[in-house]
Write a protein that holds these residues in place. Structure first.
Motif, mmCIF file in Angstrom:
data_model
loop_
_atom_site.group_PDB
_atom_site.id
_atom_site.type_symbol
_atom_site.label_atom_id
_atom_site.label_comp_id
_atom_site.label_asym_id
_atom_site.label_seq_id
_atom_site.Cartn_x
_atom_site.Cartn_y
_atom_site.Cartn_z
ATOM 1 N N GLU A 78 0.806 -1.208 0.000
ATOM 2 C CA GLU A 78 0.000 0.000 0.000
ATOM 3 C C GLU A 78 0.851 1.275 0.000
ATOM 4 O O GLU A 78 0.319 2.371 0.167
ATOM 5 C CB GLU A 78 -0.947 -0.003 1.196
ATOM 6 N N PHE A 79 2.157 1.132 -0.187
ATOM 7 C CA PHE A 79 3.034 2.309 -0.218
ATOM 8 C C PHE A 79 2.675 3.187 -1.425
ATOM 9 O O PHE A 79 2.493 2.681 -2.541
ATOM 10 C CB PHE A 79 4.494 1.892 -0.348
ATOM 11 N N ASP A 80 2.601 4.508 -1.202
ATOM 12 C CA ASP A 80 2.465 5.414 -2.335
ATOM 13 C C ASP A 80 3.858 5.757 -2.858
ATOM 14 O O ASP A 80 4.879 5.261 -2.341
ATOM 15 C CB ASP A 80 1.648 6.660 -1.967
ATOM 16 N N ALA A 81 3.916 6.594 -3.886
ATOM 17 C CA ALA A 81 5.203 6.893 -4.514
ATOM 18 C C ALA A 81 6.175 7.536 -3.531
ATOM 19 O O ALA A 81 7.377 7.242 -3.539
ATOM 20 C CB ALA A 81 4.983 7.818 -5.717
ATOM 21 N N GLY A 82 5.656 8.403 -2.672
ATOM 22 C CA GLY A 82 6.527 9.048 -1.693
ATOM 23 C C GLY A 82 7.126 8.061 -0.721
ATOM 24 O O GLY A 82 8.310 8.140 -0.382
ATOM 25 N N MET A 83 6.326 7.102 -0.278
ATOM 26 C CA MET A 83 6.819 6.090 0.655
ATOM 27 C C MET A 83 7.760 5.125 -0.040
ATOM 28 O O MET A 83 8.743 4.663 0.560
ATOM 29 C CB MET A 83 5.641 5.336 1.272
ATOM 30 N N MET A 84 7.479 4.822 -1.304
ATOM 31 C CA MET A 84 8.372 3.944 -2.058
ATOM 32 C C MET A 84 9.766 4.554 -2.187
ATOM 33 O O MET A 84 10.779 3.846 -2.139
ATOM 34 C CB MET A 84 7.790 3.684 -3.450
ATOM 35 N N ALA A 85 9.825 5.869 -2.297
ATOM 36 C CA ALA A 85 11.120 6.542 -2.410
ATOM 37 C C ALA A 85 11.902 6.466 -1.106
ATOM 38 O O ALA A 85 13.138 6.447 -1.111
ATOM 39 C CB ALA A 85 10.913 8.000 -2.815
ATOM 40 N N ILE A 86 11.175 6.406 0.004
ATOM 41 C CA ILE A 86 11.818 6.353 1.325
ATOM 42 C C ILE A 86 12.205 4.929 1.704
ATOM 43 O O ILE A 86 13.170 4.703 2.417
ATOM 44 C CB ILE A 86 10.864 6.925 2.397
ATOM 45 N N ALA A 87 11.439 3.961 1.216
ATOM 46 C CA ALA A 87 11.552 2.571 1.667
ATOM 47 C C ALA A 87 12.971 2.009 1.663
ATOM 48 O O ALA A 87 13.352 1.316 2.614
ATOM 49 C CB ALA A 87 10.628 1.685 0.825
ATOM 50 N N PRO A 88 13.795 2.264 0.638
ATOM 51 C CA PRO A 88 15.143 1.680 0.668
ATOM 52 C C PRO A 88 15.976 2.122 1.870
ATOM 53 O O PRO A 88 16.869 1.391 2.301
ATOM 54 C CB PRO A 88 15.766 2.194 -0.642
ATOM 55 N N ARG A 89 15.681 3.300 2.407
ATOM 56 C CA ARG A 89 16.384 3.757 3.616
ATOM 57 C C ARG A 89 15.641 3.369 4.887
ATOM 58 O O ARG A 89 16.249 3.166 5.936
ATOM 59 C CB ARG A 89 16.544 5.279 3.581
ATOM 60 N N LEU A 90 14.303 3.268 4.792
ATOM 61 C CA LEU A 90 13.500 2.983 5.977
ATOM 62 C C LEU A 90 13.664 1.551 6.466
ATOM 63 O O LEU A 90 13.801 1.312 7.675
ATOM 64 C CB LEU A 90 12.024 3.260 5.673
ATOM 65 N N MET A 91 13.646 0.613 5.560
ATOM 66 C CA MET A 91 13.694 -0.792 5.958
ATOM 67 C C MET A 91 14.955 -1.133 6.775
ATOM 68 O O MET A 91 14.868 -1.783 7.807
ATOM 69 C CB MET A 91 13.537 -1.706 4.743
ATOM 70 N N PRO A 92 16.140 -0.693 6.343
ATOM 71 C CA PRO A 92 17.318 -0.951 7.185
ATOM 72 C C PRO A 92 17.222 -0.261 8.540
ATOM 73 O O PRO A 92 17.654 -0.805 9.566
ATOM 74 C CB PRO A 92 18.482 -0.392 6.353
ATOM 75 N N ALA A 93 16.654 0.969 8.567
ATOM 76 C CA ALA A 93 16.541 1.710 9.824
ATOM 77 C C ALA A 93 15.623 0.993 10.806
ATOM 78 O O ALA A 93 15.842 1.027 12.024
ATOM 79 C CB ALA A 93 16.028 3.122 9.558
ATOM 80 N N LEU A 94 14.587 0.322 10.287
ATOM 81 C CA LEU A 94 13.654 -0.396 11.149
ATOM 82 C C LEU A 94 14.319 -1.562 11.877
ATOM 83 O O LEU A 94 13.803 -2.046 12.882
ATOM 84 C CB LEU A 94 12.475 -0.915 10.329
ATOM 85 N N GLN A 95 15.458 -2.022 11.363
ATOM 86 C CA GLN A 95 16.187 -3.112 12.015
ATOM 87 C C GLN A 95 17.037 -2.608 13.178
ATOM 88 O O GLN A 95 17.562 -3.402 13.953
ATOM 89 C CB GLN A 95 17.080 -3.834 11.003
ATOM 90 N N GLY A 96 17.155 -1.291 13.289
ATOM 91 C CA GLY A 96 17.943 -0.705 14.371
ATOM 92 C C GLY A 96 17.064 -0.192 15.488
ATOM 93 O O GLY A 96 15.909 -0.578 15.642
ATOM 94 N N GLY A 97 17.612 0.718 16.296
ATOM 95 C CA GLY A 97 16.866 1.284 17.407
ATOM 96 C C GLY A 97 16.024 2.467 16.976
ATOM 97 O O GLY A 97 16.025 2.878 15.807
ATOM 98 N N ASP A 98 15.300 3.033 17.936
ATOM 99 C CA ASP A 98 14.422 4.166 17.642
ATOM 100 C C ASP A 98 15.192 5.366 17.121
ATOM 101 O O ASP A 98 14.695 6.119 16.278
ATOM 102 C CB ASP A 98 13.651 4.566 18.900
ATOM 103 N N ASP A 99 16.398 5.564 17.626
ATOM 104 C CA ASP A 99 17.176 6.738 17.231
ATOM 105 C C ASP A 99 17.461 6.720 15.730
ATOM 106 O O ASP A 99 17.382 7.756 15.065
ATOM 107 C CB ASP A 99 18.490 6.790 18.024
ATOM 108 N N ALA A 100 17.772 5.557 15.201
ATOM 109 C CA ALA A 100 18.062 5.444 13.767
ATOM 110 C C ALA A 100 16.831 5.803 12.937
ATOM 111 O O ALA A 100 16.931 6.498 11.920
ATOM 112 C CB ALA A 100 18.528 4.026 13.439
#
Length: 266
Positions: A78-100
């Motif tokens: 359900e990602f829109d284009a804006g979220m798709m652009a962020i996803a390559p950076r977001l997914m790795p960050a989700l594997q870290g802590g809140d600060d990341a």
């Protein structure tokens, strides 16, 4: 004119901000509990592109993130284009802590041209000034325990673990993790007497290098009562870097429980 947007999570801070800034655009997110009354803009994390457009259409140039947002589940389908652009950076960050994650969120909004500000920049007296704010003078052991707790949090900062610790007579009784402050204090309250050498203190402080515009540590009256149940002597916070929610209620809780509240440079 510069319009403010408040990205609202749970708790009283977003409500306080909205009261102080009645012209602000208040945004809540599906799947995130909140206490916002009245007219708010509801949005989905999967549609960040749509959020950027809505903020810009609403004349927003500044935004503040306030309250607990947690980590709601995301549906990539359900990602829109804006979220798709962020996803390559977001997914790795989700594997870290809140600060990341929060650092990435700040960067993304800044890339869209928004100025990200902290709640403490918008509300006077939100953080605790240096000194003894309430309760009896801390004992020498309490001061030593506070220093020990600060050392623990600073040492753990690179691991992005948490913002709180309880130490009694030099022994760590609890360290805040993803479950949060209340869970840690409840765990400490269940510590058998034979494992405790004293009451100890609860310390709340940001991680080293933490961006205080988002996720600034906070305490409130419920924190004080939970700390009292945990059997500690008092609460110590980092001066100017910890939010005191509902100050009058927090001070009343300190008076009721007999705990001290000390704000010191950490």
């Amino acid at each position: 004119m510069s319009r403010l947007a408040i990205l609202c999570g749970g708790g009283t801070l977003p409500v306080t901000l909205a009261t102080a800034h009645p012209d602000a655009m208040c945004v809540v997110f599906e799947g995130v509990s909140h206490d916002m009354p009245g007219d708010v803009f509801s949005h989905r994390f999967e549609k960040m592109g749509g959020l950027f457009e809505a903020l810009k259409d609403g004349g927003v140039t500044r935004l503040v993130m306030a309250g607990g947002l947690g980590r709601p589940p995301l549906n990539p389908a359900e990602f829109d284009a804006g979220m798709m652009a962020i996803a390559p950076r977001l997914m790795p960050a989700l594997q870290g802590g809140d600060d990341a994650i929060l650092r990435l969120i700040i960067a993304v909004f800044e890339e869209q041209g928004f100025e990200v500000v902290g709640a403490h920049e918008l509300l006077d007296g939100l953080t605790a000034e240096e000194g003894l704010l309430a309760g009896p003078e801390p004992s020498k052991q309490a001061m030593q325990d506070a220093s020990r707790a600060a050392d623990i949090l600073l040492a753990l900062s690179p691991l992005d673990v948490g913002q709180g610790a309880v130490v009694a007579a030099g022994l760590a009784l609890g360290i805040e993790t993803l479950q949060g402050t209340d869970a840690m204090l409840r765990f400490v309250s269940e510590t058998p007497d034979h494992l405790r050498r004293g009451k100890g203190v609860f310390l709340k402080a940001p991680k080293r290098g933490q961006d205080l515009r988002v996720d600034m540590p906070a305490i409130g009256p419920d924190t004080v009562r939970a700390a009292a149940k945990a059997g500690v002597e008092g609460v110590v916070v980092a001066a100017g870097r910890v939010v005191v929610l509902g100050r009058s209620q927090t001070l009343a809780a300190l008076e009721d429980t007999g705990l001290f509240l000390l704000s010191r440079v950490i």
